[in-house]
Design an enzyme around this catalytic site. Structure first.
Site, PDB file in Angstrom:
ATOM      1  N   LYS A 121       0.834  -1.214   0.000  1.00  0.00           N
ATOM      2  CA  LYS A 121       0.000   0.000   0.000  1.00  0.00           C
ATOM      3  C   LYS A 121       0.862   1.254   0.000  1.00  0.00           C
ATOM      4  CE  LYS A 121      -4.434  -1.752   1.293  1.00  0.00           C
ATOM      5  NZ  LYS A 121      -5.672  -1.621   2.020  1.00  0.00           N
ATOM      6  N   LYS A 203      -3.213 -10.990  -5.865  1.00  0.00           N
ATOM      7  CA  LYS A 203      -4.552 -11.258  -5.306  1.00  0.00           C
ATOM      8  C   LYS A 203      -5.572 -10.312  -5.953  1.00  0.00           C
ATOM      9  CE  LYS A 203      -5.592  -8.236  -1.414  1.00  0.00           C
ATOM     10  NZ  LYS A 203      -6.310  -8.057  -0.194  1.00  0.00           N
ATOM     11  N   LYS A 206     -10.138  -5.057  -4.464  1.00  0.00           N
ATOM     12  CA  LYS A 206     -11.181  -4.065  -4.755  1.00  0.00           C
ATOM     13  C   LYS A 206     -10.618  -2.882  -5.500  1.00  0.00           C
ATOM     14  CE  LYS A 206     -13.152  -4.246  -0.192  1.00  0.00           C
ATOM     15  NZ  LYS A 206     -12.714  -3.695   1.075  1.00  0.00           N
TER      16      LYS A 206
HETATM   17  P1  ATP Z   1      -8.444  -3.460  -0.323  1.00  0.00           P
HETATM   18  O1  ATP Z   1      -8.283  -4.095  -1.679  1.00  0.00           O
HETATM   19  O2  ATP Z   1      -9.243  -2.188  -0.313  1.00  0.00           O
HETATM   20  O3  ATP Z   1      -7.187  -3.383   0.477  1.00  0.00           O
HETATM   21  P2  ATP Z   1      -9.365  -5.970   0.692  1.00  0.00           P
HETATM   22  O4  ATP Z   1     -10.456  -6.515  -0.152  1.00  0.00           O
HETATM   23  O5  ATP Z   1      -8.033  -6.584   0.644  1.00  0.00           O
HETATM   24  O6  ATP Z   1      -9.357  -4.413   0.495  1.00  0.00           O
HETATM   25  P3  ATP Z   1     -10.996  -6.185   3.114  1.00  0.00           P
HETATM   26  O7  ATP Z   1     -12.211  -5.552   2.610  1.00  0.00           O
HETATM   27  O8  ATP Z   1     -10.666  -5.703   4.469  1.00  0.00           O
HETATM   28  O9  ATP Z   1      -9.710  -5.962   2.249  1.00  0.00           O
HETATM   29  O10 ATP Z   1     -11.094  -7.759   3.094  1.00  0.00           O
HETATM   30  C1  ATP Z   1     -12.095  -8.484   3.730  1.00  0.00           C
HETATM   31  C2  ATP Z   1     -11.773  -9.948   3.710  1.00  0.00           C
HETATM   32  O11 ATP Z   1     -11.654 -10.450   2.372  1.00  0.00           O
HETATM   33  C3  ATP Z   1     -10.450 -10.310   4.403  1.00  0.00           C
HETATM   34  O12 ATP Z   1     -10.694 -11.442   5.224  1.00  0.00           O
HETATM   35  C4  ATP Z   1      -9.531 -10.675   3.293  1.00  0.00           C
HETATM   36  O13 ATP Z   1      -8.568 -11.643   3.688  1.00  0.00           O
HETATM   37  C5  ATP Z   1     -10.489 -11.257   2.263  1.00  0.00           C
HETATM   38  N1  ATP Z   1      -9.958 -11.141   0.900  1.00  0.00           N
HETATM   39  C6  ATP Z   1      -9.660  -9.977   0.261  1.00  0.00           C
HETATM   40  N2  ATP Z   1      -9.201 -10.230  -0.983  1.00  0.00           N
HETATM   41  C7  ATP Z   1      -9.205 -11.594  -1.139  1.00  0.00           C
HETATM   42  C8  ATP Z   1      -8.835 -12.477  -2.214  1.00  0.00           C
HETATM   43  N3  ATP Z   1      -8.411 -12.023  -3.366  1.00  0.00           N
HETATM   44  N4  ATP Z   1      -8.992 -13.806  -2.027  1.00  0.00           N
HETATM   45  C9  ATP Z   1      -9.463 -14.274  -0.853  1.00  0.00           C
HETATM   46  N5  ATP Z   1      -9.816 -13.496   0.194  1.00  0.00           N
HETATM   47  C10 ATP Z   1      -9.689 -12.171   0.077  1.00  0.00           C
END
Ligand code: ATP
Ligand code: LTN
Length: 344
Positions: A121, A203, A206
């Site tokens: 980040k 990964k 969002k």
């Molecule tokens: P950002 O991309 O804004 O950093 P994020 O999607 O990584 O956000 P959160 O919204 O806090 O973060 O994630 C919520 C949950 O989704 C967490 O448990 C995270 O581990 C899971 N998660 C996020 N991306 C993935 C992915 N690509 N595959 C599996 N689990 C995920």
């Protein structure tokens, strides 16, 4: 005694959360939310909307407020049940930031510097590498430790933060006695690491730059099909699980498995020697089928602002009460005065 008949006190405590930083992806769904729904059966669960974490990246205030409500509606649409679990917004429970401050003094700078999410980040938001981005994992540790959490269902990307949480809790307990429950990560074998459709070594996030890279839970079926059809694969023309050599194909196969609930061996048998077209289309169809009921429920929920607000207010009141004993224990252990009005 079955799990349902156990009192909440004796059931394991589960805590998890997601940031209201934008629409959720199928990574969030298959990696986290789907498992949260399942854990409600046998556990005493708290599911949080971590708006304070979202502030580590600059947010538009009106949008942030709206996204908190949207995320609450999505939690409900996915099947989180406010009768069984506590659903709330992090900033409604001041103890999260209070405990985070205390835990900051038990966390080493070197530990935070090793966090890969911070490094990623900081790289992506070079103009705003704020101290909150750096101490993000400490606030996450506070979220978890505040409730005596036993299990934390998350995607693979959060494993390192969970390890830090455990280290900080053990360090504190070694100095002051058994104040914190040491939490265990709950990382599913499947769906825990959904990859970006355009760059399948990363990964799915969002906040990915390309819209084709991520599939949102609320994307219309046509969009989902389009994104899968354009997913990056390779030119090897063979269907197999090989994360290093064929990350795109492996990601699609894994998604097919997680969306249909079928094992890897069956995926290989099913797609056999077909070309990638069938894999892309059928994976899209399986994902669409999983998301359709969620999308329908979401539409009904999002317009009922009053009901969403009520659920979140009740959740916050319950969470505030639940946070108090650990907060008291921590303050007492550190020698902080307990007569500050909130703690009679
Ligand atoms: P950002 O991309 O804004 O950093 P994020 O999607 O990584 O956000 P959160 O919204 O806090 O973060 O994630 C919520 C949950 O989704 C967490 O448990 C995270 O581990 C899971 N998660 C996020 N991306 C993935 C992915 N690509 N595959 C599996 N689990 C995920
Ligand atoms: N950092 C997590 C979101 C999060 C969380 C938590 C998850 C904040 N606090 C407590 C589990 C438990 C992420 O997924 N980005």
């Amino acid at each position: 005694m079955t799990d349902q008949t156990k009192s909440p006190v004796t059931r394991p405590i589960v805590f998890s959360g997601a940031q209201p930083t934008g629409q959720l992806t199928i990574g969030n769904y298959f990696g986290a939310l789907q498992h949260w729904v399942a854990t409600q059966e046998a556990n005493d669960c708290l599911f949080c909307i971590v708006d304070l974490h979202a502030l580590t990246v600059r947010q538009n205030p009106a949008e942030l407020r709206q996204r908190c409500l949207e995320l609450a509606a999505l939690y409900l649409a996915c099947g989180l049940d406010p009768q069984r679990s506590i659903l709330f917004i992090q900033s409604h429970v001041p103890a999260h930031t209070e405990l985070a401050w205390l835990l900051n003094t038990f966390t080493q700078i070197g530990e935070l510097e090793r966090m890969t999410q911070f490094k990623d980040k900081a790289q992506r938001h070079k103009h705003n590498v704020n101290a909150g981005l750096f101490t993000y994992p400490v606030l996450m540790a506070a979220d978890i430790l505040l409730y005596g959490t036993h299990k934390v269902p998350v995607g693979e990307d959060q494993k390192q933060h969970l390890e830090l949480t455990r280290d900080v809790a053990v360090r504190f307990n070694n100095l002051y006695g058994e104040v914190f429950q040491i939490p265990e990560p709950l990382i599913a074998a499947e769906g825990a690491r959904v990859k970006d459709l355009q760059e399948p070594t990363k990964k799915m996030s969002k906040s990915a730059e390309s819209e084709l890279a991520r599939v949102m839970i609320l994307d219309p079926p046509k969009e989902i099909l389009k994104k899968f059809k354009k997913a990056v694969t390779d030119s090897l023309a063979q269907i197999r699980f090989d994360e290093a050599g064929q990350p795109g194909v492996t990601n699609l196969l894994d998604l097919w498995c997680v969306a249909t609930g079928r094992p890897r061996a069956e995926a290989l048998e099913h797609f056999g020697h077909n070309l990638y077209g069938k894999l892309k289309v059928e994976t899209a169809e399986a994902v669409i089928a999983q998301l359709e009921p969620v999308q329908q429920r979401y539409q009904a929920l999002i317009d009922d602002r009053a009901e969403l607000t009520k659920i979140l207010e009740e959740g916050a009141a319950r969470a505030r009460a639940r946070a108090e004993p650990v907060m008291r224990k921590t303050m007492s252990a550190l020698g902080l005065p307990l007569d500050r009005g909130r703690f009679p």
